[in-house]
Write a protein that holds these residues in place. Structure first.
Motif, short mmCIF file in Angstrom:
data_model
loop_
_atom_site.label_atom_id
_atom_site.label_comp_id
_atom_site.label_asym_id
_atom_site.label_seq_id
_atom_site.Cartn_x
_atom_site.Cartn_y
_atom_site.Cartn_z
N GLU A 54 0.85 -1.44 0.24
CA GLU A 54 -0.35 -0.41 0.25
C GLU A 54 1.19 1.08 -0.18
OE1 GLU A 54 -2.74 -0.25 3.53
OE2 GLU A 54 -3.91 -2.13 2.88
N ASP A 55 0.81 2.37 -0.03
CA ASP A 55 1.17 3.57 -0.01
C ASP A 55 1.35 4.31 1.07
OD1 ASP A 55 0.58 3.90 -2.58
OD2 ASP A 55 -1.00 5.68 -2.11
N THR A 56 2.41 4.39 1.33
CA THR A 56 3.95 5.07 1.96
C THR A 56 3.78 6.33 2.46
OG1 THR A 56 4.57 2.55 2.31
CG2 THR A 56 5.86 5.30 3.54
N GLN A 57 3.15 7.13 3.81
CA GLN A 57 3.68 8.58 3.57
C GLN A 57 4.71 9.29 4.36
OE1 GLN A 57 0.29 10.53 5.61
NE2 GLN A 57 -0.01 12.85 4.36
N TYR A 58 5.44 10.31 4.27
CA TYR A 58 6.11 10.09 5.17
C TYR A 58 6.12 12.11 4.69
CZ TYR A 58 9.00 9.51 1.24
OH TYR A 58 10.50 9.32 0.53
N PHE A 59 7.00 12.31 5.96
CA PHE A 59 7.68 13.83 6.08
C PHE A 59 9.17 14.40 5.97
CE2 PHE A 59 3.06 14.67 7.20
CZ PHE A 59 3.34 15.21 6.39
N VAL A 60 9.76 14.42 5.31
CA VAL A 60 11.51 15.02 5.16
C VAL A 60 11.68 16.87 5.65
CG1 VAL A 60 13.15 15.30 4.12
CG2 VAL A 60 11.86 13.02 3.24
#
Length: 138
Positions: free
Chosen positions: A126-132
């Motif tokens: 499934e999609d992965t979401q993260y902040f950098v």
């Protein structure tokens, strides 16, 4: 070259950097709902720039959100001068730093020091979401 000219010659990069900082306005305060951030597409992946500029202390700060489709990477492994902090929101992310891979999930973080070879990939289905959060020379 005499010592006065040598000192001036050596100071040119510092003076140029100081002038660039003086021309840069510090980041302004803001609050923007997630659905109002601009979206950039890269194949099946998306990213949302959040901020990019100078802090009041003259440090460069860049923040963006990325959503990776299953099995995807945003780009090949690479090195750069700035440092990055990855903050996971959902899914899984395989983070490789200097040849060592760790899989992280929601609530986890990964930090990449300046100059280290690194890359990320979504190993899930499934999609992965993260902040950098990136700081230092861009």
């Amino acid at each position: 070259m005499d010592s006065t000219r040598r000192s001036l010659f050596l100071a040119v990069p510092v003076l140029a950097a100081s002038a660039a900082l003086a021309d840069s306005q510090p980041l302004s305060s803001f609050a923007t709902p997630f659905d109002q951030l601009s979206v950039k597409s890269n194949g099946k992946n998306t990213s949302r720039p959040i901020l990019d500029g100078m802090t009041h202390s003259g440090d460069h700060l860049e923040v963006h959100e990325t959503t990776l489709a299953a099995g995807n990477s945003p780009h090949p492994p690479h090195r750069h001068e700035h440092e990055e902090l990855f903050l996971m929101m959902k899914g899984t992310l395989a983070v490789t730093i200097e040849g060592k891979t760790t899989v992280i999930g929601p609530g986890a973080a990964a930090f990449v020091h300046s100059g280290e070879l690194h890359g990320v990939r979504n190993p899930g289905t499934e999609d992965t979401q993260y902040f950098v959060v990136a700081t230092g020379v861009s």
